[in-house]
Design a protein around this motif. Sequence first.
Motif, short mmCIF file in Angstrom:
data_model
loop_
_atom_site.label_atom_id
_atom_site.label_comp_id
_atom_site.label_asym_id
_atom_site.label_seq_id
_atom_site.Cartn_x
_atom_site.Cartn_y
_atom_site.Cartn_z
N MET A 247 0.83 -1.20 0.00
CA MET A 247 0.00 0.00 0.00
C MET A 247 0.87 1.26 0.00
SD MET A 247 -2.93 -1.18 2.73
CE MET A 247 -3.74 0.42 2.65
N THR A 248 1.97 1.25 0.78
CA THR A 248 2.84 2.41 0.85
C THR A 248 3.50 2.67 -0.50
OG1 THR A 248 3.27 1.98 3.17
CG2 THR A 248 4.81 3.43 2.05
N ILE A 249 3.96 1.61 -1.15
CA ILE A 249 4.58 1.77 -2.47
C ILE A 249 3.56 2.27 -3.49
CG2 ILE A 249 5.67 0.51 -4.37
CD1 ILE A 249 7.05 -1.23 -2.31
N GLY A 250 2.32 1.76 -3.38
CA GLY A 250 1.27 2.25 -4.29
C GLY A 250 1.01 3.74 -4.12
N LEU A 251 0.94 4.21 -2.88
CA LEU A 251 0.76 5.65 -2.64
C LEU A 251 1.95 6.44 -3.16
CD1 LEU A 251 -0.71 5.61 0.99
CD2 LEU A 251 -1.91 6.22 -1.12
N ALA A 252 3.16 5.90 -2.99
CA ALA A 252 4.34 6.60 -3.49
C ALA A 252 4.30 6.72 -5.00
CB ALA A 252 5.59 5.86 -3.04
N GLU A 253 3.81 5.70 -5.70
CA GLU A 253 3.69 5.78 -7.16
C GLU A 253 2.75 6.90 -7.58
OE1 GLU A 253 4.46 1.11 -8.50
OE2 GLU A 253 2.43 1.87 -8.22
N GLU A 254 1.66 7.07 -6.85
CA GLU A 254 0.70 8.12 -7.20
C GLU A 254 1.26 9.52 -6.92
OE1 GLU A 254 -2.86 7.34 -5.06
OE2 GLU A 254 -3.26 5.41 -6.04
N MET A 255 2.15 9.61 -5.93
CA MET A 255 2.65 10.93 -5.52
C MET A 255 3.99 11.28 -6.14
SD MET A 255 1.74 10.58 -1.44
CE MET A 255 2.58 12.12 -1.04
N VAL A 256 4.58 10.38 -6.90
CA VAL A 256 5.93 10.62 -7.37
C VAL A 256 6.05 11.84 -8.27
CG1 VAL A 256 5.73 9.11 -9.40
CG2 VAL A 256 7.98 9.45 -8.31
N GLU A 257 4.98 12.18 -9.05
CA GLU A 257 5.03 13.35 -9.94
C GLU A 257 4.47 14.60 -9.26
OE1 GLU A 257 3.11 12.41 -13.55
OE2 GLU A 257 4.58 10.88 -14.18
N THR A 258 3.41 14.43 -8.45
CA THR A 258 2.77 15.60 -7.85
C THR A 258 3.46 16.04 -6.55
OG1 THR A 258 1.23 14.18 -6.66
CG2 THR A 258 0.54 14.98 -8.83
N ASP A 259 4.02 15.08 -5.81
CA ASP A 259 4.64 15.42 -4.52
C ASP A 259 5.87 14.54 -4.32
OD1 ASP A 259 5.28 16.22 -1.99
OD2 ASP A 259 3.45 15.50 -1.03
N ALA A 261 8.61 14.97 -2.70
CA ALA A 261 9.11 14.88 -1.32
C ALA A 261 8.29 13.88 -0.51
CB ALA A 261 9.08 16.25 -0.67
N GLY A 262 6.96 13.95 -0.67
CA GLY A 262 6.09 13.00 0.03
C GLY A 262 6.33 11.57 -0.44
N ALA A 263 6.59 11.39 -1.75
CA ALA A 263 6.86 10.06 -2.29
C ALA A 263 8.13 9.49 -1.68
CB ALA A 263 6.96 10.10 -3.80
N ARG A 264 9.18 10.35 -1.59
CA ARG A 264 10.42 9.88 -0.99
C ARG A 264 10.21 9.48 0.47
NH1 ARG A 264 12.61 14.08 -4.14
NH2 ARG A 264 12.54 15.53 -2.37
N LYS A 265 9.38 10.24 1.19
CA LYS A 265 9.09 9.90 2.58
C LYS A 265 8.38 8.55 2.68
CE LYS A 265 6.86 11.69 6.75
NZ LYS A 265 6.06 12.79 7.33
N LEU A 266 7.42 8.31 1.76
CA LEU A 266 6.71 7.02 1.76
C LEU A 266 7.65 5.87 1.41
CD1 LEU A 266 3.33 8.01 0.07
CD2 LEU A 266 3.70 7.39 2.46
N ALA A 268 10.81 5.78 2.07
CA ALA A 268 11.62 5.52 3.26
C ALA A 268 10.85 4.66 4.26
CB ALA A 268 12.05 6.84 3.90
N GLU A 269 9.55 4.95 4.43
CA GLU A 269 8.73 4.12 5.31
C GLU A 269 8.64 2.69 4.77
OE1 GLU A 269 4.94 5.89 5.77
OE2 GLU A 269 5.68 7.72 6.75
N ALA A 270 8.55 2.59 3.44
CA ALA A 270 8.47 1.26 2.84
C ALA A 270 9.75 0.47 3.10
CB ALA A 270 8.22 1.37 1.34
N ARG A 271 10.90 1.16 3.04
CA ARG A 271 12.17 0.47 3.31
C ARG A 271 12.21 -0.02 4.76
NH1 ARG A 271 15.25 4.25 1.94
NH2 ARG A 271 15.70 5.11 4.00
N GLU A 272 11.73 0.81 5.69
CA GLU A 272 11.70 0.38 7.09
C GLU A 272 10.75 -0.80 7.29
OE1 GLU A 272 10.63 3.74 9.37
OE2 GLU A 272 12.49 4.87 8.97
N THR A 273 9.60 -0.73 6.60
CA THR A 273 8.63 -1.83 6.71
C THR A 273 9.21 -3.13 6.16
OG1 THR A 273 6.80 -0.27 6.51
CG2 THR A 273 6.31 -2.59 6.11
#
Length: 428
Positions: A247-259, A261-266, A268-273
């Motif tokens: 789910m986190t990676i999916g959200l990051a895919e949606e935000m990679v063009e619009t946000d 910074a937020g995608a990179r944060k997601l 990072a969370e995915a890497r921790e998960t």
Amino acid sequence: MDSRDWIRDGLRSVAGGLLAIPLAVLNLPLFVLSVATLILGVVPFLGMVLFPLVTMLVRARANLARRLAGGVGVPIARPYRPLPDGKRLGPWRYYRWILTDPATWRDFAWLVPGAVIGFALGALSLAVPIYGLEGVLLIPLWIWLGTGWYGYGAIWPFDTVGDAFLSLPQGALILAIGLAVAPYLRRFDALFARQLLAPTRNAELRLRVSQLTVTRADAVDAQAAELRRIERDLHDGAQVRLVSLGMTIGLAEEMVETDPAGARKLLAEARETSSAALADLRHLVRGIHPPVLAERGLDGAVRALAMALPMPITVEAALPGRLDTPVESAAYFAIAEALANTIRHSYAHTAKVQVRHTGSLLIMQVSDDGLGGADPTGGTGLRGIERRLAAFDGTMSLSSPPGGPTVVTMELPCASFSPKTTPSSGTA
């Protein structure tokens, strides 16, 4: 053997001889009762009532003989047939079940010769030390007080006080011989009892089949419980984290063009998960077969386990090589469970693990200096060890008197080893 050991064994055997005499006498009325109930068996219903009752008494006496034989190193298994399908039987079927059990007649056949041999050997194991003690303690005193004519051993009669005191070395020698020979007399009595009270070959096969049936059921139950545990750990641990990761990676895919910074944060969370999920999987695998067990064998794995526990634990291991993987795993987890019980319940300050191979047995012993009083019926830990070992025809025995120490001895049949490092010992 230390001098105290043979003296202690001799005194214990003399006490056993003293007990054997009344027990041997008890065999005779039991034999008379057995013959009488067989004769009365022709009377309708009377035999069905009396014969099982007398048989219960005879079996109790035979079981006591088996227990005493086990105490002198001659184990005798109980040969009696189990009840059909574990059900209660009516009077007629119960009477017929006892009547057709060969062990019933072997018990009856043992009563008279067992009484003769038991009485004779018991009296001999008692009489020789008593006669020796008489020479050490009584004869010089009696002669010194002037009791008159007497003799002892090779000197009959005593003519002087000097002759009287010659009974001292004779009595000491006879006493020593009596204490040394008494254990062999008790063992001979036990070996004789085994000739009639031990299971026949067919009975041993029946007992073996019954034992394997119980062991197989326990192994299947344990395997099913282990599979449920793995399924639960996967469902509640790694699976949840992997779903969250997706789910986190999916959200990051949606935000990679619009946000970005937020995608990179997601991400990072995915890497921790993903790291947490990997840790869960490693922990799960470690519970199935610890990597250190595969890499370093049983002695190294037990040493690593001891170092990780919050208690000083001495580990002594002497193994000629690597065990078969299933046996090695069962041995490791049995030791781990015994140590876990020590940590949780014993209030001990130190513990010790000894692992050695003798003949075709792997012998493991876990001891501690705790409060003692351990009871296998009080929890699931010791029962779990018994079930784990039983799957490999292993056994567990417990010595835990109030006040300690507690000693858990586990044995696993294992004859095959693969070459490995030299035996090791030390403190973890």
